[in-house]
Design a protein around this motif. Structure first.
Motif, short mmCIF file in Angstrom:
data_model
loop_
_atom_site.label_atom_id
_atom_site.label_comp_id
_atom_site.label_asym_id
_atom_site.label_seq_id
_atom_site.Cartn_x
_atom_site.Cartn_y
_atom_site.Cartn_z
N ASP A 140 40.68 38.50 51.66
CA ASP A 140 41.91 38.38 50.89
C ASP A 140 42.50 39.78 50.73
O ASP A 140 42.23 40.48 49.76
CB ASP A 140 41.61 37.75 49.52
CG ASP A 140 42.86 37.50 48.69
OD1 ASP A 140 43.95 37.99 49.08
OD2 ASP A 140 42.75 36.82 47.65
N LYS A 158 44.56 40.67 47.49
CA LYS A 158 43.73 40.93 46.31
C LYS A 158 43.04 42.29 46.44
O LYS A 158 42.98 43.06 45.48
CB LYS A 158 42.69 39.84 46.11
CG LYS A 158 41.82 40.08 44.88
CD LYS A 158 40.74 39.03 44.73
CE LYS A 158 39.88 39.23 43.52
NZ LYS A 158 39.56 40.55 43.13
N LYS A 174 45.57 44.91 45.72
CA LYS A 174 45.85 44.95 44.27
C LYS A 174 44.72 45.69 43.55
O LYS A 174 44.97 46.52 42.67
CB LYS A 174 45.99 43.53 43.74
CG LYS A 174 46.36 43.46 42.28
CD LYS A 174 46.58 42.03 41.83
CE LYS A 174 46.94 41.97 40.36
NZ LYS A 174 47.18 40.61 39.91
#
Length: 148
Positions: A111, A114, A117
């Motif tokens: 991911d 993510k 982030k």
């Protein structure tokens, strides 16, 4: 003319890799990711995915694989990419093993949105991203400095 989906003030230059919304700056990207409204776009046309080679994971990807026709403004000019490679400031940051581990974890994450982030919570990674943006998207005063 399109406006940034986040701030509705500036022309968007980027596209979120997860949900494909258009945004104008790192600040808007951070705000977009922080508001938890970012959701992956599902492919609506199964025929388009069938044109992808079966062993595509083994084949290297190109920028064109990631961008559609209206994403041409998202491409970084070759000259700017070459400036990234020659930046002593970036080379200095990349000597840090912690930054290299962060970058490898983002690159290998399933991911990626993510992982990005999470990485943007690390001051060192933010410093790296900001330094990249200074080269790719210099402000007017930085452009003037480059001319001398």
């Amino acid at each position: 003319m399109q406006l940034c989906v986040v701030c509705s003030e500036h022309v968007p230059k980027y596209r979120c890799p997860t949900c494909r919304i258009r945004y104008c700056s790192v600040g808007c990207f951070k705000r977009h990711k922080d508001d938890d409204s970012c959701h992956p776009v599902k492919e609506s046309d199964p025929a388009s995915s069938s044109s992808t080679p079966v062993n595509s994971a083994e084949e290297p990807w190109t920028v064109e694989d990631l961008l559609d026709e209206d994403s041409q403004t998202d491409k970084v000019p070759l000259q700017r990419l070459q400036q990234l490679g020659g930046s002593e400031a970036l080379k200095g940051l990349l000597r840090n093993p912690h930054l290299r581990r962060l970058m490898m974890s983002v690159d290998s994450a399933e991911d990626k949105a993510k992982a990005m982030k999470d990485a943007m919570q690390e001051p060192l990674f933010v410093e790296f991203a900001d330094q990249c943006l200074k080269i790719i998207e210099p402000t007017e005063t930085e452009k003037d400095d480059d001319e001398f």
